[in-house]
Write a protein that holds these residues in place. Structure first.
Motif, PDB file in Angstrom:
ATOM      1  N   ALA A  90       0.838  -1.207   0.000  1.00  0.00           N
ATOM      2  CA  ALA A  90       0.000   0.000   0.000  1.00  0.00           C
ATOM      3  C   ALA A  90       0.870   1.253   0.000  1.00  0.00           C
ATOM      4  N   GLN A  91       1.896   1.279   0.830  1.00  0.00           N
ATOM      5  CA  GLN A  91       2.792   2.442   0.862  1.00  0.00           C
ATOM      6  C   GLN A  91       3.548   2.576  -0.460  1.00  0.00           C
ATOM      7  N   ALA A  92       4.019   1.460  -0.990  1.00  0.00           N
ATOM      8  CA  ALA A  92       4.787   1.495  -2.236  1.00  0.00           C
ATOM      9  C   ALA A  92       3.947   2.013  -3.400  1.00  0.00           C
ATOM     10  N   LEU A  93       2.633   1.811  -3.341  1.00  0.00           N
ATOM     11  CA  LEU A  93       1.751   2.268  -4.413  1.00  0.00           C
ATOM     12  C   LEU A  93       1.175   3.663  -4.168  1.00  0.00           C
ATOM     13  N   THR A  94       1.488   4.254  -3.026  1.00  0.00           N
ATOM     14  CA  THR A  94       0.980   5.576  -2.688  1.00  0.00           C
ATOM     15  C   THR A  94       1.542   6.616  -3.649  1.00  0.00           C
ATOM     16  N   ASP A  95       0.668   7.498  -4.134  1.00  0.00           N
ATOM     17  CA  ASP A  95       1.104   8.567  -5.020  1.00  0.00           C
ATOM     18  C   ASP A  95       2.232   9.352  -4.375  1.00  0.00           C
ATOM     19  N   GLY A  96       3.279   9.560  -5.140  1.00  0.00           N
ATOM     20  CA  GLY A  96       4.399  10.352  -4.669  1.00  0.00           C
ATOM     21  C   GLY A  96       5.424   9.577  -3.871  1.00  0.00           C
ATOM     22  N   TYR A  97       5.126   8.322  -3.507  1.00  0.00           N
ATOM     23  CA  TYR A  97       6.101   7.549  -2.742  1.00  0.00           C
ATOM     24  C   TYR A  97       7.201   7.062  -3.667  1.00  0.00           C
ATOM     25  N   THR A  98       8.418   7.376  -3.330  1.00  0.00           N
ATOM     26  CA  THR A  98       9.572   6.859  -4.056  1.00  0.00           C
ATOM     27  C   THR A  98      10.743   6.813  -3.097  1.00  0.00           C
ATOM     28  N   SER A  99      11.636   5.907  -3.335  1.00  0.00           N
ATOM     29  CA  SER A  99      12.830   5.794  -2.505  1.00  0.00           C
ATOM     30  C   SER A  99      13.854   6.847  -2.895  1.00  0.00           C
ATOM     31  N   GLY A 100      13.638   7.479  -4.029  1.00  0.00           N
ATOM     32  CA  GLY A 100      14.591   8.485  -4.499  1.00  0.00           C
ATOM     33  C   GLY A 100      15.625   7.932  -5.452  1.00  0.00           C
ATOM     34  N   ASN A 101      15.585   6.622  -5.742  1.00  0.00           N
ATOM     35  CA  ASN A 101      16.601   6.024  -6.612  1.00  0.00           C
ATOM     36  C   ASN A 101      16.126   5.808  -8.043  1.00  0.00           C
ATOM     37  N   GLY A 102      14.831   5.921  -8.295  1.00  0.00           N
ATOM     38  CA  GLY A 102      14.311   5.664  -9.637  1.00  0.00           C
ATOM     39  C   GLY A 102      14.112   6.958 -10.398  1.00  0.00           C
ATOM     40  N   LEU A 103      13.143   6.932 -11.291  1.00  0.00           N
ATOM     41  CA  LEU A 103      12.841   8.116 -12.093  1.00  0.00           C
ATOM     42  C   LEU A 103      11.977   9.100 -11.319  1.00  0.00           C
ATOM     43  N   GLY A 104      11.610   8.738 -10.104  1.00  0.00           N
ATOM     44  CA  GLY A 104      10.756   9.599  -9.312  1.00  0.00           C
ATOM     45  C   GLY A 104       9.289   9.275  -9.480  1.00  0.00           C
ATOM     46  N   LEU A 105       8.978   8.258 -10.262  1.00  0.00           N
ATOM     47  CA  LEU A 105       7.592   7.867 -10.470  1.00  0.00           C
ATOM     48  C   LEU A 105       7.099   6.931  -9.387  1.00  0.00           C
ATOM     49  N   GLY A 106       7.955   6.018  -8.975  1.00  0.00           N
ATOM     50  CA  GLY A 106       7.527   4.992  -8.051  1.00  0.00           C
ATOM     51  C   GLY A 106       6.551   4.048  -8.724  1.00  0.00           C
ATOM     52  N   LEU A 107       6.119   3.040  -7.979  1.00  0.00           N
ATOM     53  CA  LEU A 107       5.167   2.073  -8.526  1.00  0.00           C
ATOM     54  C   LEU A 107       3.833   2.724  -8.843  1.00  0.00           C
ATOM     55  N   GLY A 108       3.392   3.661  -7.993  1.00  0.00           N
ATOM     56  CA  GLY A 108       2.125   4.345  -8.229  1.00  0.00           C
ATOM     57  C   GLY A 108       2.135   5.128  -9.533  1.00  0.00           C
ATOM     58  N   GLY A 109       3.241   5.765  -9.810  1.00  0.00           N
ATOM     59  CA  GLY A 109       3.374   6.512 -11.056  1.00  0.00           C
ATOM     60  C   GLY A 109       3.367   5.592 -12.258  1.00  0.00           C
ATOM     61  N   ALA A 110       4.077   4.482 -12.151  1.00  0.00           N
ATOM     62  CA  ALA A 110       4.086   3.512 -13.246  1.00  0.00           C
ATOM     63  C   ALA A 110       2.675   2.978 -13.470  1.00  0.00           C
ATOM     64  N   ARG A 111       1.945   2.725 -12.393  1.00  0.00           N
ATOM     65  CA  ARG A 111       0.576   2.208 -12.501  1.00  0.00           C
ATOM     66  C   ARG A 111      -0.324   3.200 -13.242  1.00  0.00           C
ATOM     67  N   ARG A 112      -0.149   4.492 -12.980  1.00  0.00           N
ATOM     68  CA  ARG A 112      -0.990   5.507 -13.635  1.00  0.00           C
ATOM     69  C   ARG A 112      -0.711   5.626 -15.132  1.00  0.00           C
ATOM     70  N   LEU A 113       0.460   5.229 -15.578  1.00  0.00           N
ATOM     71  CA  LEU A 113       0.844   5.378 -16.986  1.00  0.00           C
ATOM     72  C   LEU A 113       0.302   4.274 -17.896  1.00  0.00           C
ATOM     73  N   VAL A 114      -0.178   3.190 -17.306  1.00  0.00           N
ATOM     74  CA  VAL A 114      -0.601   2.040 -18.109  1.00  0.00           C
ATOM     75  C   VAL A 114      -2.084   1.763 -17.910  1.00  0.00           C
ATOM     76  N   ASP A 115      -2.624   0.869 -18.732  1.00  0.00           N
ATOM     77  CA  ASP A 115      -4.038   0.527 -18.644  1.00  0.00           C
ATOM     78  C   ASP A 115      -4.302  -0.615 -17.669  1.00  0.00           C
ATOM     79  N   GLU A 116      -3.361  -1.532 -17.556  1.00  0.00           N
ATOM     80  CA  GLU A 116      -3.498  -2.665 -16.642  1.00  0.00           C
ATOM     81  C   GLU A 116      -2.208  -2.802 -15.845  1.00  0.00           C
ATOM     82  N   PHE A 117      -2.370  -3.085 -14.550  1.00  0.00           N
ATOM     83  CA  PHE A 117      -1.223  -3.162 -13.639  1.00  0.00           C
ATOM     84  C   PHE A 117      -1.491  -4.287 -12.651  1.00  0.00           C
ATOM     85  N   ASP A 118      -0.556  -5.221 -12.546  1.00  0.00           N
ATOM     86  CA  ASP A 118      -0.692  -6.321 -11.595  1.00  0.00           C
ATOM     87  C   ASP A 118       0.623  -6.478 -10.847  1.00  0.00           C
ATOM     88  N   LEU A 119       0.547  -6.523  -9.529  1.00  0.00           N
ATOM     89  CA  LEU A 119       1.734  -6.658  -8.690  1.00  0.00           C
ATOM     90  C   LEU A 119       1.542  -7.859  -7.773  1.00  0.00           C
TER      91      LEU A 119
END
Length: 136
Positions: A90-119
């Motif tokens: 739940a925290q990892a998918l929270t909007d704006g949550y990132t560890s600071g090591n990626g592109l800054g999108l985090g999993l939540g950002g990646a989820r918003r960019l696609v039509d289907e997302f399964d984790l």
């Protein structure tokens, strides 16, 4: 890189592999006739997820394939690792949550960019994330 219409599995063990995943996703997105905006979204999501596989999972694999459903074409990309898993999804998918090591999108950002997302994840057993983007 891959035959038209074929799925490809790529290792993710270095930053060069992340680039190869991006290139393959781009190629299949063009083949599926995704718009430039749709291409950019799925390529960005795939890049973030490939980077996460490398950084958090230590290494892993990406499987990228063209898909078709009800006459619509798209691209599906799956990222799997045997890393530590995600203790708080739940925290990892929270909007704006990132560890600071990626592109800054985090999993939540990646989820918003696609039509289907399964984790799927389990602590100590790794993580698999599958995303699909469909042509409009």
């Amino acid at each position: 890189m891959t035959a038209p219409g074929a799925a490809a599995t790529l290792p993710i063990q270095s930053s060069d592999d992340v680039v190869r995943v991006r290139q393959l996703v781009r190629s299949l997105a063009i083949e599926a006739k995704l718009s430039l905006v749709e291409q950019t979204k799925v390529i960005t999501a795939a890049s973030e997820l490939a980077r996460n596989t490398l950084v958090y999972g230590g290494s892993g694999i990406a499987t990228v394939e063209p898909v078709e459903r009800n006459g619509r074409r798209g691209v599906r990309a799956s990222f799997a690792d045997s890393g530590p898993g995600i203790p708080d999804v739940a925290q990892a998918l929270t909007d704006g949550y990132t560890s600071g090591n990626g592109l800054g999108l985090g999993l939540g950002g990646a989820r918003r960019l696609v039509d289907e997302f399964d984790l799927t994840t389990a602590v100590g057993a790794g993580t698999t994330v599958t995303v699909t983007k469909w042509a409009r």
